[in-house]
Motif scaffolding. Structure first.
Motif, PDB file in Angstrom:
ATOM      1  N   VAL B 257      18.804 -23.799   7.138  1.00 17.54           N
ATOM      2  CA  VAL B 257      18.343 -22.705   7.688  1.00 17.54           C
ATOM      3  C   VAL B 257      18.346 -21.416   6.985  1.00 17.54           C
ATOM      4  CG1 VAL B 257      19.068 -20.919   9.576  1.00 17.54           C
ATOM      5  CG2 VAL B 257      19.570 -23.554  10.069  1.00 17.54           C
ATOM      6  N   LEU B 258      19.304 -21.112   5.822  1.00 18.98           N
ATOM      7  CA  LEU B 258      19.179 -20.189   5.048  1.00 18.98           C
ATOM      8  C   LEU B 258      17.687 -20.273   4.233  1.00 18.98           C
ATOM      9  CD1 LEU B 258      22.192 -18.408   4.908  1.00 18.98           C
ATOM     10  CD2 LEU B 258      21.087 -18.579   2.687  1.00 18.98           C
ATOM     11  N   SER B 259      17.660 -21.741   3.657  1.00 15.26           N
ATOM     12  CA  SER B 259      16.434 -21.535   3.008  1.00 15.26           C
ATOM     13  C   SER B 259      15.268 -21.437   3.580  1.00 15.26           C
ATOM     14  CB  SER B 259      16.395 -23.079   2.299  1.00 15.26           C
ATOM     15  OG  SER B 259      15.895 -23.953   2.925  1.00 15.26           O
ATOM     16  N   LEU B 260      15.145 -22.008   4.786  1.00 15.79           N
ATOM     17  CA  LEU B 260      13.876 -21.702   5.749  1.00 15.79           C
ATOM     18  C   LEU B 260      13.826 -20.108   5.896  1.00 15.79           C
ATOM     19  CD1 LEU B 260      14.247 -24.769   8.265  1.00 15.79           C
ATOM     20  CD2 LEU B 260      12.527 -24.203   6.748  1.00 15.79           C
ATOM     21  N   GLU B 261      14.954 -19.471   6.008  1.00 15.88           N
ATOM     22  CA  GLU B 261      14.894 -18.082   6.476  1.00 15.88           C
ATOM     23  C   GLU B 261      14.178 -17.191   5.158  1.00 15.88           C
ATOM     24  OE1 GLU B 261      18.830 -16.278   6.794  1.00 15.88           O
ATOM     25  OE2 GLU B 261      18.048 -14.652   7.762  1.00 15.88           O
ATOM     26  N   GLN B 262      14.769 -17.762   4.162  1.00 10.70           N
ATOM     27  CA  GLN B 262      14.287 -17.128   2.684  1.00 10.70           C
ATOM     28  C   GLN B 262      12.726 -17.266   2.758  1.00 10.70           C
ATOM     29  OE1 GLN B 262      16.992 -19.377   0.208  1.00 10.70           O
ATOM     30  NE2 GLN B 262      18.163 -17.648  -0.365  1.00 10.70           N
ATOM     31  N   SER B 263      12.434 -18.476   3.081  1.00 12.61           N
ATOM     32  CA  SER B 263      10.907 -19.072   3.116  1.00 12.61           C
ATOM     33  C   SER B 263      10.085 -18.024   3.964  1.00 12.61           C
ATOM     34  CB  SER B 263      10.638 -20.468   3.264  1.00 12.61           C
ATOM     35  OG  SER B 263       9.509 -20.839   3.091  1.00 12.61           O
ATOM     36  N   LEU B 264      10.615 -17.999   5.007  1.00 16.80           N
ATOM     37  CA  LEU B 264      10.044 -17.167   6.120  1.00 16.80           C
ATOM     38  C   LEU B 264       9.721 -15.551   5.706  1.00 16.80           C
ATOM     39  CD1 LEU B 264       8.551 -17.406   8.803  1.00 16.80           C
ATOM     40  CD2 LEU B 264      10.622 -17.136   9.874  1.00 16.80           C
ATOM     41  N   SER B 265      10.987 -15.061   5.029  1.00 17.25           N
ATOM     42  CA  SER B 265      10.966 -13.683   4.293  1.00 17.25           C
ATOM     43  C   SER B 265       9.749 -13.633   3.392  1.00 17.25           C
ATOM     44  CB  SER B 265      12.235 -13.511   3.991  1.00 17.25           C
ATOM     45  OG  SER B 265      13.410 -13.326   4.905  1.00 17.25           O
ATOM     46  N   LYS B 266       9.688 -14.414   2.539  1.00 19.69           N
ATOM     47  CA  LYS B 266       8.826 -14.596   1.700  1.00 19.69           C
ATOM     48  C   LYS B 266       7.422 -14.586   2.216  1.00 19.69           C
ATOM     49  CE  LYS B 266      10.875 -16.626  -2.369  1.00 19.69           C
ATOM     50  NZ  LYS B 266      11.837 -17.497  -2.198  1.00 19.69           N
ATOM     51  N   LEU B 267       7.184 -15.206   3.165  1.00 23.04           N
ATOM     52  CA  LEU B 267       5.852 -15.442   4.007  1.00 23.04           C
ATOM     53  C   LEU B 267       5.563 -14.054   4.591  1.00 23.04           C
ATOM     54  CD1 LEU B 267       3.372 -16.663   4.865  1.00 23.04           C
ATOM     55  CD2 LEU B 267       4.681 -17.892   6.621  1.00 23.04           C
ATOM     56  N   ARG B 268       6.602 -13.496   5.206  1.00 26.80           N
ATOM     57  CA  ARG B 268       6.432 -12.042   6.128  1.00 26.80           C
ATOM     58  C   ARG B 268       5.783 -10.867   4.809  1.00 26.80           C
ATOM     59  NH1 ARG B 268       7.358 -11.056  10.948  1.00 26.80           N
ATOM     60  NH2 ARG B 268       7.149  -8.870  10.658  1.00 26.80           N
ATOM     61  N   ALA B 269       6.477 -11.152   3.619  1.00 24.89           N
ATOM     62  CA  ALA B 269       6.299 -10.012   2.700  1.00 24.89           C
ATOM     63  C   ALA B 269       4.617 -10.390   2.072  1.00 24.89           C
ATOM     64  CB  ALA B 269       7.205 -10.331   1.435  1.00 24.89           C
ATOM     65  N   THR B 270       4.334 -11.639   2.088  1.00 30.25           N
ATOM     66  CA  THR B 270       3.032 -11.899   1.651  1.00 30.25           C
ATOM     67  C   THR B 270       1.917 -11.303   2.879  1.00 30.25           C
ATOM     68  OG1 THR B 270       3.588 -14.045   0.636  1.00 30.25           O
ATOM     69  CG2 THR B 270       1.291 -13.779   1.199  1.00 30.25           C
ATOM     70  N   ALA B 271       2.172 -11.828   4.244  1.00 33.68           N
ATOM     71  CA  ALA B 271       1.336 -11.055   5.078  1.00 33.68           C
ATOM     72  C   ALA B 271       1.448  -9.570   5.234  1.00 33.68           C
ATOM     73  CB  ALA B 271       2.033 -11.884   6.650  1.00 33.68           C
ATOM     74  N   SER B 272       2.506  -8.969   4.562  1.00 34.44           N
ATOM     75  CA  SER B 272       2.503  -7.540   4.842  1.00 34.44           C
ATOM     76  C   SER B 272       1.603  -7.094   3.671  1.00 34.44           C
ATOM     77  CB  SER B 272       3.865  -7.058   4.757  1.00 34.44           C
ATOM     78  OG  SER B 272       4.637  -7.554   5.547  1.00 34.44           O
ATOM     79  N   ASP B 273       1.665  -7.908   2.351  1.00 31.54           N
ATOM     80  CA  ASP B 273       0.861  -7.403   1.496  1.00 31.54           C
ATOM     81  C   ASP B 273      -0.711  -7.727   1.338  1.00 31.54           C
ATOM     82  OD1 ASP B 273       3.221  -6.546   0.067  1.00 31.54           O
ATOM     83  OD2 ASP B 273       3.562  -8.401  -1.171  1.00 31.54           O
ATOM     84  N   MET B 274      -0.861  -8.773   2.043  1.00 33.46           N
ATOM     85  CA  MET B 274      -2.360  -9.397   2.268  1.00 33.46           C
ATOM     86  C   MET B 274      -3.112  -8.354   3.065  1.00 33.46           C
ATOM     87  SD  MET B 274      -2.344 -13.338   1.910  1.00 33.46           S
ATOM     88  CE  MET B 274      -4.182 -13.351   2.165  1.00 33.46           C
ATOM     89  N   ARG B 275      -4.321  -7.856   2.648  1.00 31.71           N
ATOM     90  CA  ARG B 275      -4.950  -7.226   3.564  1.00 31.71           C
ATOM     91  C   ARG B 275      -6.614  -8.096   3.781  1.00 31.71           C
ATOM     92  NH1 ARG B 275      -4.550  -1.907   4.310  1.00 31.71           N
ATOM     93  NH2 ARG B 275      -2.492  -1.060   3.705  1.00 31.71           N
ATOM     94  N   ARG B 276      -6.796  -8.040   5.099  1.00 30.35           N
ATOM     95  CA  ARG B 276      -8.171  -8.834   5.409  1.00 30.35           C
ATOM     96  C   ARG B 276      -8.852  -7.706   6.222  1.00 30.35           C
ATOM     97  NH1 ARG B 276      -6.646 -14.060   7.446  1.00 30.35           N
ATOM     98  NH2 ARG B 276      -6.171 -14.213   5.094  1.00 30.35           N
ATOM     99  N   ASP B 277     -10.074  -7.477   5.861  1.00 28.81           N
ATOM    100  CA  ASP B 277     -10.881  -6.557   6.766  1.00 28.81           C
ATOM    101  C   ASP B 277     -10.107  -5.135   6.724  1.00 28.81           C
ATOM    102  OD1 ASP B 277     -12.760  -8.609   7.135  1.00 28.81           O
ATOM    103  OD2 ASP B 277     -11.824  -9.013   8.911  1.00 28.81           O
ATOM    104  N   GLY B 278      -9.558  -4.688   5.640  1.00 29.62           N
ATOM    105  CA  GLY B 278      -8.855  -3.541   5.576  1.00 29.62           C
ATOM    106  C   GLY B 278      -7.597  -3.297   6.212  1.00 29.62           C
TER     107      GLY B 278
END
Lengths: 385, 400
Positions: B257-278
């Protein structure tokens, strides 16, 4: 480390399951679809009150049974499993909400009568055009020097025809509050609505309803320090999620029993993976749902910060699961599942009704998205617990 | 209900954490423990062996093994804590995990004294690495269908056959394997459990490249390989019954669960950094819902893990309910990587070492890896069979 039902919970579950199966004839749930609403007989209401169910999680000095929130959810699950109609669950949820948020004098005045079954209190939260949550509130609660005045329209109010008072949410200036409004007050009008599963539901109009005395609850008195209305919404949501867990497990049990008995092509249909794997997936879904429900329950009981998002997690998951489980159960029964006489459609109806109540799955996913965004780290890396 | 560990356990956690902090920092200074080694594979393997030895010397290896066999006799909660802290520190898995979790318990329960004395210490210290020779081309989910033969010849068993999906085979010193010693017996009754030195004449390892491009497992051919009969574990022809030997060990899945949580945190960070249509992708409603659903699933696994642990602590065997956790964990892993590729949008097709690649291509790797998760170690279908038969009591399926 202890994350299981206690001996007391298990005993309560067993006795509740037996009593509901004995006292509530599911045929009445079916008959109510043609002649709504489904009614719990007064005798049964009195009996469950005398067993201490309505105040199962209530403060003992006020006539409650002194159990914990989990005990209430155990009963909610059994109500779902046995298709027990209101006003039990609405009254249970209203009592817990008041016990958590109301002032001592209010609790003393209201809860004893509620727990004893002398008065029926139900929450009145939804409004036309809204989804769920305080965001869609238009009802106003205006304090006066003698009490307050309520104006607004509530819909989807459970068991309004049996309610002696409504615990309603409304706006008082910039704040969201709860107020307790007697159903016999002048200006209260109850207009029945028909629910998909036959349970009692109504639109309730409040036209400049004057309420004497101190019945305003909030702002800001819950165990978690939040607004009483938010807390009351979360309690109702959690009780509904437990109801849906009972519905899901009952549907799974029906389908499993049928899959063992029904023989086609020379074997029980449960030996075919097209059937058995769908049922196995339902085991996964219900076990995950139970786990989320326990997690949310403990977080609410301990008033932890993550309680709101865990409540939403439990409700979103159980909404999807209950629909999936009851649709699958109907399908596994084949032609007989599509008949009026079989109980499986009663479960499907209760699942669909509950899934749409107190915020559907997408509402709660959106709420989680908002709550998670609020705690996203400022890009310094993930925080782990 | 109470999710807290005892003060004694928390003390144990603090000790481990501070020990890990010291060692992980030291290791990272000199190499790349966390990334599993540099370019030289032999150097990476030596580093992994050294790491297990270091862990062993500190008392964190063989947790569920009894003390008399070199283990720690650690409590279930201590086992959870070690698994959690290792996941949190992102240190690699112990390289000899297969030996530690499968062969060790089997030898402790069914081995002879001399087998235990000969093999157990070197499993713990990673001095000898082990691989598992169970699966064959015609024996996957239907393991009992295995065809590799062993014929008694003097004091030896002579083994001929073909094993596959063998992790660590190119670097393993030894292999514990199942072979057919009585072809005339019903298929589960003619099987023996053998220990084979991988340097024996006639053993040939052929690494297999997986769909994601990595090399994790191999084919192993056995051509008249001679194994002394003292290396039979348990009774001759009694191998099947001991294949599932385990010691009481924690099965909560909480470290996963902890490693899935780490993976999901990384994904949230990516989704926060990525921009689409501004706009940040995380603000898109559909994306927000998907991420919320993934969060719900990970939390569900966490609380399921607490329920499993709690049942074990109360002395109940979690039994088939761990299939629920394993099945769902592999599903969540897959869903997280699919959500990641959806979030990447058009860039989901851009791979590592390319301009515009997202997170250096990690999600494509995670994606392939996650697909393998519902095949390896028991397919999702076998787990559904187990749930259907052992939890729901449905009739056995698909077996003639």
């Amino acid at each position: 480390m202890d994350f299981e039902l206690s001996e007391e919970h298990l005993a309560l579950r067993e006795s509740a399951r037996a009593l509901i199966a004995q006292r509530w004839d599911r045929d009445k749930s079916r008959l109510a679809l043609d002649r709504p609403p489904a009614r719990m007989p007064d005798s049964l209401w009195k009996e469950i009150a005398s067993l201490g169910w309505i105040g199962v999680a209530g403060t003992e000095e006020l006539g409650g049974s002194g159990g914990d929130l989990m005990a209430a959810l155990v009963l909610a699950e059994e109500a779902g499993r046995g298709l027990l109609p209101g006003p039990f669950l609405p009254a249970l949820a209203a009592g817990i909400a008041l016990d958590r948020s109301a002032a001592d004098d209010q609790r003393a005045e209201l809860l004893g009568h509620l727990f004893a079954g002398d008065r029926v209190l139900v929450g009145a939260y939804d409004e036309p055009g809204g989804t769920w949550g305080p965001g869609s509130l238009h009802t106003t609660v205006t304090p006066t020097h003698t009490g307050l005045v309520v104006d607004g329209v509530k819909i989807l109010v459970p068991d309004a025809d049996r309610a002696s008072a409504f615990v309603l949410s409304g706006r008082a200036g910039d704040s969201t509050v709860l107020a307790v409004v007697p159903s016999e007050a002048t200006g209260v009008e109850v207009i029945p609505m028909n629910r998909f599963d036959g349970q009692s539901m109504a639109e309730v109009r409040f036209a400049s309803v004057e309420v004497k005395g101190s019945t305003l609850i909030g702002p800001g008195r819950t165990p978690g320090g939040g607004q009483p209305a938010d807390d009351a919404y979360d309690i109702s949501t959690l009780v509904c999620a437990a109801d849906l867990l009972g519905v899901s497990e009952a549907a799974l049990a029906m389908a499993t029993g049928y899959a063992k008995d029904r023989v086609q092509f020379g074997h029980p249909i449960g030996s075919y993976q097209a059937i058995s794997h769908r049922l196995a997936d339902l085991v996964v879904d219900t076990e995950l749902g139970r786990s989320l429900l326990f997690g949310a329950c403990l977080a609410m009981a301990e008033a932890r910060d993550e309680a709101p998002r865990l409540v939403s997690a439990a409700k979103a998951w159980m909404s999807d699961t209950a629909i999936g489980a009851t649709e699958t159960a109907l399908h596994v029964h084949g032609g007989i599942g599509f008949t009026w006489e079989l109980d499986v459609h009663l479960y499907l109806r209760r699942a669909r009704s509950g899934a749409a109540s107190f915020g559907d799955a997408n509402f709660h996913r959106d709420r989680i998205a908002t709550l998670l965004a609020a705690r996203d780290p400022s890009r310094s890396g993930p925080e782990l617990t | 209900m109470d999710l807290r560990f005892s003060e004694e356990d928390e003390q144990y956690r603090r000790q481990l954490r501070s020990w890990l902090d010291g060692h992980v920092m030291a290791q990272r200074g000199g190499g790349s423990l966390a990334s599993g080694g540099g370019t030289d594979i032999m150097e990476a393997i030596q580093m992994a062996r050294d790491w297990q030895r270091t862990m062993w010397e500190a008392g964190y290896v063989g947790l569920s093994w009894p003390k008399e066999h070199g283990g720690q006799d650690a409590s279930l909660t201590q086992q959870v804590i070690v698994a959690q802290e290792l996941a949190r520190a992102s240190v690699p898995m112990l390289i000899n995990t297969i030996g530690l979790s499968i062969l060790g318990p089997t030898l402790i329960q069914h081995g002879t004294d001399s087998q235990r004395a000969r093999f157990l210490p070197k499993i713990l210290s990673a001095e000898e690495l082990w691989c598992q020779g169970f699966s064959e081309p015609e024996a996957g989910s239907d393991l009992a269908n295995l065809k590799t033969r062993a014929v008694l010849d003097g004091g030896d068993l002579v083994v001929t056959g073909h094993k596959i999906w063998t992790s660590l085979a190119p670097i393993a010193d030894w292999c514990f394997m199942l072979v057919r010693t009585d072809p005339s017996a019903p298929k589960r009754q003619g099987i023996s459990y053998l220990l084979c030195d991988m340097r024996s004449p006639g053993v040939k390892v052929m690494p297999l490249r997986n769909a994601g491009g990595g090399i994790h497992f191999s084919e192993v051919l056995f051509d008249e390989v001679r194994i002394p009969s003292e290396n039979v574990v348990g009774e001759l022809n009694g191998g099947w019954a001991i294949t599932r030997s385990t010691l009481e060990h924690e099965r909560s899945g909480l470290s996963g669960v902890l490693s899935l949580e780490q993976s999901l945190s990384k994904l949230r960070a990516t989704a926060s950094d990525m921009r689409r249509d501004g706009r940040p992708v995380v603000q898109d409603q559909a994306t927000g819902r998907e991420l919320a659903q993934r969060w719900i699933e990970v939390e569900g696994l966490r609380y399921l893990g607490y329920r499993t642990l709690s049942a074990q602590l109360a002395g109940r065997q979690p039994g088939p309910s761990t299939s629920v956790g394993k099945l769902f964990a592999s599903r969540v892993r897959q869903r997280i990587s699919r959500t990641a590729l959806e979030i990447e949008g058009p860039l989901a097709q851009v791979t590592k070492r390319s301009p515009h690649v997202v997170d250096r291509g990690r999600w494509q790797a995670v994606y392939f890896d996650s697909i393998g998760h519902s095949i390896g170690g028991g397919t999702a279908e076998m787990m559904r069979n187990a749930i259907a038969e052992r939890i729901l009591g449905l009739p056995r399926t698909g077996e003639g």
